[in-house]
Scaffold this motif. Structure first.
Motif, PDB file in Angstrom:
ATOM      1  N   ARG A  11       0.832  -1.205   0.000  1.00  0.00           N
ATOM      2  CA  ARG A  11       0.000   0.000   0.000  1.00  0.00           C
ATOM      3  C   ARG A  11       0.871   1.261   0.000  1.00  0.00           C
ATOM      4  NH1 ARG A  11      -3.066  -3.160   3.316  1.00  0.00           N
ATOM      5  NH2 ARG A  11      -2.155  -2.289   5.239  1.00  0.00           N
ATOM      6  N   GLN A  12       1.925   1.243   0.785  1.00  0.00           N
ATOM      7  CA  GLN A  12       2.820   2.400   0.832  1.00  0.00           C
ATOM      8  C   GLN A  12       3.529   2.612  -0.501  1.00  0.00           C
ATOM      9  OE1 GLN A  12       5.429   1.721   4.136  1.00  0.00           O
ATOM     10  NE2 GLN A  12       3.799   1.975   5.661  1.00  0.00           N
ATOM     11  N   ARG A  14       2.406   1.731  -3.468  1.00  0.00           N
ATOM     12  CA  ARG A  14       1.422   2.260  -4.420  1.00  0.00           C
ATOM     13  C   ARG A  14       1.139   3.740  -4.152  1.00  0.00           C
ATOM     14  NH1 ARG A  14      -2.994  -2.621  -4.937  1.00  0.00           N
ATOM     15  NH2 ARG A  14      -1.705  -3.950  -6.260  1.00  0.00           N
ATOM     16  N   GLN A  15       1.065   4.105  -2.888  1.00  0.00           N
ATOM     17  CA  GLN A  15       0.812   5.496  -2.532  1.00  0.00           C
ATOM     18  C   GLN A  15       1.952   6.391  -3.015  1.00  0.00           C
ATOM     19  OE1 GLN A  15       0.546   6.152   1.674  1.00  0.00           O
ATOM     20  NE2 GLN A  15      -0.370   8.168   1.455  1.00  0.00           N
ATOM     21  N   GLU A  16       3.181   5.969  -2.805  1.00  0.00           N
ATOM     22  CA  GLU A  16       4.331   6.756  -3.256  1.00  0.00           C
ATOM     23  C   GLU A  16       4.424   6.781  -4.781  1.00  0.00           C
ATOM     24  OE1 GLU A  16       6.368   8.710  -1.488  1.00  0.00           O
ATOM     25  OE2 GLU A  16       5.088   8.243   0.216  1.00  0.00           O
ATOM     26  N   SER A  18       2.029   6.700  -6.860  1.00  0.00           N
ATOM     27  CA  SER A  18       1.004   7.586  -7.429  1.00  0.00           C
ATOM     28  C   SER A  18       1.450   9.048  -7.401  1.00  0.00           C
ATOM     29  CB  SER A  18      -0.315   7.428  -6.662  1.00  0.00           C
ATOM     30  OG  SER A  18      -0.189   7.940  -5.347  1.00  0.00           O
ATOM     31  N   LYS A  19       2.452   9.376  -6.595  1.00  0.00           N
ATOM     32  CA  LYS A  19       2.963  10.744  -6.516  1.00  0.00           C
ATOM     33  C   LYS A  19       3.981  11.054  -7.617  1.00  0.00           C
ATOM     34  CE  LYS A  19       2.569  10.829  -1.473  1.00  0.00           C
ATOM     35  NZ  LYS A  19       3.331  10.944  -0.222  1.00  0.00           N
TER      36      LYS A  19
END
Length: 65
Positions: A11-12, A14-16, A18-19
């Motif tokens: 999850r982390q 994917r979150q990074e 996306s930035k």
């Protein structure tokens, strides 16, 4: 260091991810072209320097014979 389970890690990531701002196709092509031009110019510069040094060394060595 804190341990993170694999699910939280994914999850982390994917979150990074996306930035991230990815370059456009045009930006990639322009940058690639600039790299090729700079490589060509650098190779011509080093060819000229090597050619000059070669002739200077040959001239100096011919003075001794």
């Amino acid at each position: 260091m804190a341990k993170v389970n694999p699910g939280a890690f994914i999850r982390q990531v994917r979150q990074e991810a996306s930035k991230v701002t990815w370059p456009t196709r045009k930006e990639t092509l322009v940058t690639t072209g600039m790299v090729f031009v700079m490589v060509f110019l650098a190779s011509m510069f080093f060819f000229a320097v090597d050619f000059g040094i070669q002739h200077i060394v040959k001239f100096i060595l011919s003075l001794g014979s």
